[in-house]
Design a protein around this motif. Structure first.
Motif, short mmCIF file in Angstrom:
data_model
loop_
_atom_site.label_atom_id
_atom_site.label_comp_id
_atom_site.label_asym_id
_atom_site.label_seq_id
_atom_site.Cartn_x
_atom_site.Cartn_y
_atom_site.Cartn_z
N MET A 1 75.95 75.74 14.30
CA MET A 1 76.11 74.56 15.14
C MET A 1 75.17 73.45 14.65
SD MET A 1 75.22 74.13 19.21
CE MET A 1 76.37 75.42 19.70
N ARG A 2 75.73 72.26 14.42
CA ARG A 2 74.87 71.12 14.09
C ARG A 2 74.31 70.56 15.39
NH1 ARG A 2 75.84 65.95 10.01
NH2 ARG A 2 73.93 64.85 10.63
N LEU A 3 73.00 70.38 15.42
CA LEU A 3 72.30 70.00 16.64
C LEU A 3 72.11 68.50 16.75
CD1 LEU A 3 69.54 72.75 16.41
CD2 LEU A 3 71.63 72.83 17.79
N ASN A 4 72.00 68.02 17.98
CA ASN A 4 71.65 66.63 18.21
C ASN A 4 70.22 66.38 17.72
OD1 ASN A 4 72.00 63.94 19.43
ND2 ASN A 4 70.39 64.63 20.82
N ALA A 5 70.05 65.30 16.96
CA ALA A 5 68.75 64.98 16.37
C ALA A 5 68.31 63.58 16.76
CB ALA A 5 68.82 65.10 14.84
N VAL A 6 67.02 63.43 17.04
CA VAL A 6 66.40 62.14 17.31
C VAL A 6 65.36 61.92 16.21
CG1 VAL A 6 65.05 60.76 18.93
CG2 VAL A 6 66.78 62.37 19.78
N GLU A 7 65.55 60.88 15.40
CA GLU A 7 64.69 60.66 14.24
C GLU A 7 63.80 59.44 14.42
OE1 GLU A 7 65.81 61.16 10.21
OE2 GLU A 7 67.79 61.98 10.72
N ALA A 8 62.63 59.49 13.77
CA ALA A 8 61.72 58.36 13.74
C ALA A 8 60.84 58.49 12.50
CB ALA A 8 60.86 58.30 14.99
N GLY A 9 60.52 57.37 11.87
CA GLY A 9 59.58 57.36 10.76
C GLY A 9 60.19 57.69 9.42
N GLU A 10 59.34 57.61 8.39
CA GLU A 10 59.74 57.91 7.02
C GLU A 10 58.66 58.77 6.38
OE1 GLU A 10 60.28 54.22 5.04
OE2 GLU A 10 62.10 53.69 6.15
N GLY A 11 59.07 59.48 5.33
CA GLY A 11 58.13 60.33 4.62
C GLY A 11 58.60 61.76 4.59
N ALA A 12 57.66 62.68 4.40
CA ALA A 12 58.00 64.10 4.37
C ALA A 12 58.55 64.52 5.73
CB ALA A 12 56.76 64.92 4.02
N PRO A 13 59.62 65.33 5.74
CA PRO A 13 60.24 65.70 7.02
C PRO A 13 59.37 66.65 7.85
CG PRO A 13 61.38 66.76 5.21
CD PRO A 13 60.40 65.81 4.59
N LEU A 14 59.34 66.38 9.14
CA LEU A 14 58.64 67.21 10.13
C LEU A 14 59.60 67.42 11.29
CD1 LEU A 14 56.23 68.54 11.57
CD2 LEU A 14 55.46 66.23 12.20
N VAL A 15 59.91 68.67 11.59
CA VAL A 15 60.90 69.02 12.61
C VAL A 15 60.19 69.50 13.87
CG1 VAL A 15 62.89 70.47 13.12
CG2 VAL A 15 62.53 69.61 10.80
N LEU A 16 60.63 69.01 15.03
CA LEU A 16 60.06 69.37 16.31
C LEU A 16 61.09 70.13 17.14
CD1 LEU A 16 58.34 65.97 17.23
CD2 LEU A 16 57.43 67.84 15.85
N LEU A 17 60.72 71.32 17.61
CA LEU A 17 61.61 72.17 18.39
C LEU A 17 61.00 72.42 19.77
CD1 LEU A 17 62.51 74.80 15.63
CD2 LEU A 17 63.69 72.67 16.18
N HIS A 18 61.71 72.01 20.81
CA HIS A 18 61.24 72.12 22.18
C HIS A 18 61.36 73.54 22.72
CE1 HIS A 18 65.33 72.62 23.69
NE2 HIS A 18 65.69 71.69 22.82
N GLY A 19 60.79 73.75 23.89
CA GLY A 19 60.86 75.04 24.55
C GLY A 19 62.03 75.15 25.51
N LEU A 20 62.11 76.28 26.20
CA LEU A 20 63.17 76.53 27.17
C LEU A 20 63.16 75.45 28.24
CD1 LEU A 20 65.39 78.52 28.08
CD2 LEU A 20 63.63 79.74 29.38
N PHE A 21 64.34 74.95 28.58
CA PHE A 21 64.57 73.88 29.56
C PHE A 21 64.10 72.51 29.05
CE2 PHE A 21 63.33 77.64 32.31
CZ PHE A 21 64.62 78.08 32.50
N GLY A 22 63.76 72.41 27.77
CA GLY A 22 63.28 71.15 27.22
C GLY A 22 64.39 70.40 26.50
N ALA A 23 63.98 69.37 25.75
CA ALA A 23 64.91 68.56 24.97
C ALA A 23 64.11 67.78 23.94
CB ALA A 23 65.70 67.61 25.88
N ALA A 24 64.81 67.19 22.98
CA ALA A 24 64.15 66.42 21.94
C ALA A 24 63.25 65.33 22.52
CB ALA A 24 65.20 65.80 21.02
N GLY A 25 63.71 64.71 23.61
CA GLY A 25 62.96 63.62 24.20
C GLY A 25 61.61 64.01 24.77
N ASN A 26 61.38 65.31 24.97
CA ASN A 26 60.09 65.76 25.48
C ASN A 26 58.94 65.41 24.55
OD1 ASN A 26 61.45 68.87 26.77
ND2 ASN A 26 61.30 66.90 27.77
N TRP A 27 59.24 65.22 23.26
CA TRP A 27 58.16 64.99 22.30
C TRP A 27 57.65 63.56 22.34
CZ3 TRP A 27 55.82 69.05 20.33
CH2 TRP A 27 56.51 70.26 20.23
#
Length: 253
Positions: A1-27
């Motif tokens: 499954m391709r996941l919904n992604a929220v991106e910001a910035g440039e450079g080396a990629p850094l991926v953020l994965l939320h916890g249970l009941f969370g979402a990308a916007g939590n970061w």
């Protein structure tokens, strides 16, 4: 499954994965700060946020979602940071697809089975009467009978969307309920990840115990451990500066 992604910035990629009941916007502010030096990609895991719904929630399946998404975004290898359930997804990804993970950060979770302490949250959310006209205050009151902590209720209610008609949860609650035994556990993947790893625990949290260190080091022999002062389980929101200080030092090493 391709996941919904929220991106910001440039450079080396850094991926953020939320916890249970969370979402990308939590970061939120964490992603904004890290975007000064990285291409930061926050993902909605399956059955969360704007990503798809699926009955399977085993960690290999969720890690495969992340792998597919990073490949589609041309964002691998990446530094991968996961909190709680997202930390288990990140560990599974590193163990099964190590070429995609340049380095790993695990926030307040261990690769072990936890007791069923969060199942009551699912039941409480499912019991909220989602009729037209329901207000956030009324939804909060409905949760309060089971969940006395205002901060936890506020966190859960971030997933309740209000608009025309009846409110709706941006969670696959039925799928999550059925999968809780799998979410609480961690599979025996018979592998190890030899890249650099930072394991962060909250000073007031009991999610990572001293007896877990041996299991962590068996899977991640280069793991280093750090403590986010004054924080509980939500290390990045309870002490963001302390969390970022440890994280940015590790990312720059």
């Amino acid at each position: 499954m391709r996941l919904n992604a929220v991106e910001a910035g440039e450079g080396a990629p850094l991926v953020l994965l939320h916890g249970l009941f969370g979402a990308a916007g939590n970061w939120g502010a964490i992603q904004k700060r890290l975007a000064a030096s990285h291409r930061v990609i926050a993902l909605d895991l399956r059955n969360h946020g704007a990503s798809g719904r699926d009955a399977a929630m085993g960690y290999p399946a969720m890690a495969a979602d992340v792998a597919e998404t990073l490949t589609a975004l041309n964002a691998a290898p990446a530094a991968v940071l996961g909190h709680s359930m997202g930390g288990k997804v990140a560990m599974a990804l590193a163990l099964e697809r190590p070429a995609l993970v340049e380095r790993l950060v695990v926030a307040d979770i261990a690769p072990v089975t936890y007791p069923p302490a969060l199942r009551g949250y699912v039941a409480a959310m499912q019991a909220v009467p989602l009729q037209p006209g329901l207000t956030r205050r009324e939804a909060d009151a409905a949760l309060a009978a089971t969940i006395p902590e205002p901060g936890i209720r506020a966190f859960l209610l971030q997933n309740l969307r209000f608009g025309e008609g009846a409110p709706a949860w941006r969670l696959g609650l039925g799928e999550i309920e059925a999968a809780m035994p799998v979410i609480e556990a961690f599979p025996d993947l018979a592998a190890r990840y030899d890249g650099p790893v930072l394991v962060l625990n909250g000073e007031r949290s009991s999610y990572i115990r001293p007896e877990h260190h041996g299991r962590i080091l068996a899977l991640f022999p280069r793991a280093r451990f750090g403590t986010v002062a004054g924080s509980g389980h939500w290390v990045h929101s309870e002490n963001p500066q302390g969390f970022l200080g440890l994280l940015e030092t590790f990312l720059a090493a």
